[in-house]
Design an enzyme around this catalytic site. Structure first.
Site, PDB file in Angstrom:
ATOM      1  N   ASP A 226      42.621  44.637  40.929  1.00  0.00           N
ATOM      2  CA  ASP A 226      43.854  45.365  40.667  1.00  0.00           C
ATOM      3  C   ASP A 226      44.751  45.338  41.909  1.00  0.00           C
ATOM      4  OD1 ASP A 226      45.112  47.387  38.757  1.00  0.00           O
ATOM      5  OD2 ASP A 226      45.023  48.589  40.580  1.00  0.00           O
ATOM      6  N   GLU A 275      26.879  34.689  46.969  1.00  0.00           N
ATOM      7  CA  GLU A 275      25.469  35.054  47.155  1.00  0.00           C
ATOM      8  C   GLU A 275      24.733  35.008  45.814  1.00  0.00           C
ATOM      9  OE1 GLU A 275      25.577  39.025  48.763  1.00  0.00           O
ATOM     10  OE2 GLU A 275      26.509  38.352  50.640  1.00  0.00           O
TER      11      GLU A 275
HETATM   12  C1  GLC Z   1      47.710  47.697  38.021  1.00  0.00           C
HETATM   13  C2  GLC Z   1      47.144  48.157  36.700  1.00  0.00           C
HETATM   14  C3  GLC Z   1      47.928  49.338  36.239  1.00  0.00           C
HETATM   15  C4  GLC Z   1      47.809  50.445  37.253  1.00  0.00           C
HETATM   16  C5  GLC Z   1      48.259  49.966  38.628  1.00  0.00           C
HETATM   17  C6  GLC Z   1      47.821  50.914  39.703  1.00  0.00           C
HETATM   18  O1  GLC Z   1      48.993  47.199  37.897  1.00  0.00           O
HETATM   19  O2  GLC Z   1      47.143  47.093  35.789  1.00  0.00           O
HETATM   20  O3  GLC Z   1      47.479  49.797  34.988  1.00  0.00           O
HETATM   21  O4  GLC Z   1      48.608  51.518  36.875  1.00  0.00           O
HETATM   22  O5  GLC Z   1      47.647  48.741  38.950  1.00  0.00           O
HETATM   23  O6  GLC Z   1      46.446  50.895  39.869  1.00  0.00           O
END
Ligand code: GLC
Length: 579
Positions: A226, A275
């Site tokens: 993310d 790993e």
């Molecule tokens: C990414 C995720 C989203 C979230 C953001 C903050 O863009 O896809 O859903 O709100 O990160 O974590």
């Protein structure tokens, strides 16, 4: 004919041809996988409390198997106050008790693996939640302490430090800095419940390596990362203003986004991935300026793959689709990664709805955001046209070389649920922005996160025994699995047929445009083995070339001389007679 030599792999490396029996067994399983994203709280509720959970997912493994996907990507299931739908993580190595237990997680891995489906989990390294033990420790610790240094704390400006250290706005709107009781401020690029980590701190780095091993040891096959472009930051004593930040190019030296040194982190992660056998995989969510910048995340020395959101941002338009495909394939040829294709996910208006909206301001692909901003007027959606186009675009996507990332519910042809009453909304992006601002970058994302309809009726259309945590509209009945299962021509049956064919047909990562077919609003391309995809982006029917029909997104029509015709907004897959 224009051929894309997209096989970037060194010639001495093993052949990646996707023999069905071998799929999943080798280290390259991800290159052309169909990955299905599950938003766990909205997929299936096995415990009957209105919230989706692991029991629900386990009970639907046969459904996933029948759908024909290669892998599941699970959005966050970690303990969380749900300030941002679970992207605010309290503990990276545990399961939210409302979703299940670690034992159930293990059971889910075993069940999925048992039917040959891989599992990718979401890792959220840019920020934790404000309930994470480290953040709580930071709040209890003095200024300048080690605990504070794991996050980004600063004194404020103004005589008494009463002003934030900088006038920055968070991605969700509102201030990016929040003050704590002793007067210091912390940075949060997203909601205030999501304090940004300081990735310059060795304990932060170590802890994430531990998390990667924790889940890899439990059998997960990979990670979706993310906000992968956010981790490294360069925060000098004198912070730039928001206006100055805007001016700084995002070329590797921007203070906040897509800094070059973020790749040092991913090089460490790669060592952890390697790993394991097969090596774990990474796919980056990186919103960066150029395809070249994206390629760095997809490097085999880094995460290995990165989402391309180009198709997701485009309108249903032949020329754009062709350009995007060519550019992306050329890009992956350079990096050695495979291409990725996405039409929907948990952050955007579903593609069936986007494609049914009237274009606004001549901006292709932005209609979804604009429409949500305008309050999502239902009467603006041409549902039938949107769905026809969505089905055509999906078949087009599934015929491309590379990985296709599908989002739960798109296989039912679900539309966005726009009319969620304000008092039932959950998305912080909705609440943090002034009503007039709603709609930018993922605002009001609840409409694509409404629990799935499994049956025509029941308290939550079969989602669970006790309602659903976001309201489902009446029209869900006709989009339910029960309504579509076994129904010829339904969207679900189209996905099943396409995914099963794709498995059979997928070979080298190459594509050849058929210039005879690529005229006006039509695109035709061929994959090895005579697999031909023809998509009609226009309104008028076009003649279908020779070959056996494998899958269609709409019924073929009959032309004046009895010729087979592909109607507007439709795709057909054919097997070309081998010459
Ligand atoms: C990414 C995720 C989203 C979230 C953001 C903050 O863009 O896809 O859903 O709100 O990160 O974590």
């Amino acid at each position: 004919m224009t051929t894309h030599p997209t096989s970037a792999r060194p010639s001495d490396a093993p052949d990646r041809s996707a023999d069905a029996a071998q799929r999943g067994a080798d280290a390259d399983w991800w290159r052309q996988a169909a990955v299905y994203q599950i938003y766990p709280r909205s997929f299936a509720d096995g415990r009957g409390d209105g919230m989706g959970d692991f029991r629900g997912i386990i009970s639907r493994v046969p459904y996933l198997r029948q759908l024909g996907i290669d892998a599941v990507w699970l959005s966050p299931f970690y303990p969380s106050a749900l300030a941002d739908g679970g992207y605010d993580v309290d503990d990276y190595r545990d399961v939210d008790p409302r979703i299940g237990t670690l034992e159930e997680f293990d059971e889910l891995v075993a069940e999925l693996h048992g039917v040959g489906i891989k599992l990718i989990v979401d890792i959220v390294p840019n920020h934790s939640s404000d309930r994470h033990e480290w953040f709580r420790e930071a709040l209890e610790s003095p200024r300048g302490s080690n605990a504070r240094k794991r996050y980004i704390f600063r004194d404020g400006r103004g005589e008494n430090g009463q002003l934030p250290p900088a006038d920055w706005t968070s991605v969700f709107g509102g201030r990016a800095w929040t003050q704590v009781p002793d007067g210091q401020w912390y940075l949060h690029s997203f909601a205030k419940e999501q304090p940004d980590f300081n990735w310059g701190h060795p304990e932060v780095r170590e802890d994430f390596l531990r998390t990667l091993r924790f889940w890899s040891d439990r059998g997960v096959d990979g990670f979706r990362i993310d906000v992968a472009h956010g981790l490294s930051k360069d925060l000098a004593e004198d912070l730039p203003s928001a206006a100055e930040l805007e001016e700084i190019p995002k070329d590797g030296n921007h203070p906040l986004w897509d800094r070059d040194e973020v790749h040092e982190i991913y090089a460490e992660w790669r060592k952890v991935f390697d790993e394991y056998d097969p090596p774990r995989i990474g796919v980056a969510e990186a919103w960066v300026e150029t395809a070249q910048r994206r390629a760095k995340y997809a490097s085999p020395k880094g995460l290995g793959q990165a989402f391309s959101f180009d198709l997701l941002e485009a309108d249903f338009e032949a020329e754009d689709f062709r350009r995007i495909v060519s550019d992306n394939l050329a890009q992956s040829a350079e990096t050695g990664s495979s291409s990725t294709w996405v039409l929907s996910n948990h952050d955007v208006v579903r593609h069936a709805t986007r494609y049914g909206l009237p274009p606004r301001d001549g901006r292709p692909g932005k209609q979804g955001a604009d429409w949500i901003m305008a309050g999502g007027p239902e009467d603006e959606i041409d549902r039938d046209l949107g769905l026809r186009r969505a089905r055509a675009a999906t078949l087009f996507e599934l015929a491309l070389p590379g990985s296709a990332y599908l989002y739960q519910g798109e296989e039912l042809g679900l539309h966005e649920v726009a009319d969620i009453p304000d008092d039932q909304r959950q998305d912080p992006a909705f609440w943090r922005s002034a009503p007039g601002d709603r709609g930018q970058d993922g605002l009001g994302r609840d409409g694509c996160r409404v629990p799935l309809p499994w049956t025509r009726d029941g308290s939550s259309f079969g989602f669970g025994e006790d309602g659903s945590h976001l309201p489902q509209p009446d029209w869900f009945a006709e989009y339910s699995v029960e309504a579509e299962e076994g129904l010829e021509g339904s969207t679900l049956e189209m996905y099943r047929a396409a995914l099963s064919r794709r498995r059979e047909l997928q070979t080298d990562e190459t594509l050849t445009w058929d210039e005879e077919l690529c005229r006006g609003e039509v695109l035709g391309f061929e994959r090895p083995g005579g697999w031909l995809n023809v998509t009609n982006f226009g309104d008028s029917p076009v003649a279908v070339p020779e070959g056996d029909v494998l899958v269609t997104s709409a019924e073929l029509e009959s032309g004046p001389d009895g010729q087979r015709m592909l109607p507007g907004a439709a795709t057909v897959w054919l097997r070309r007679p081998q010459r």
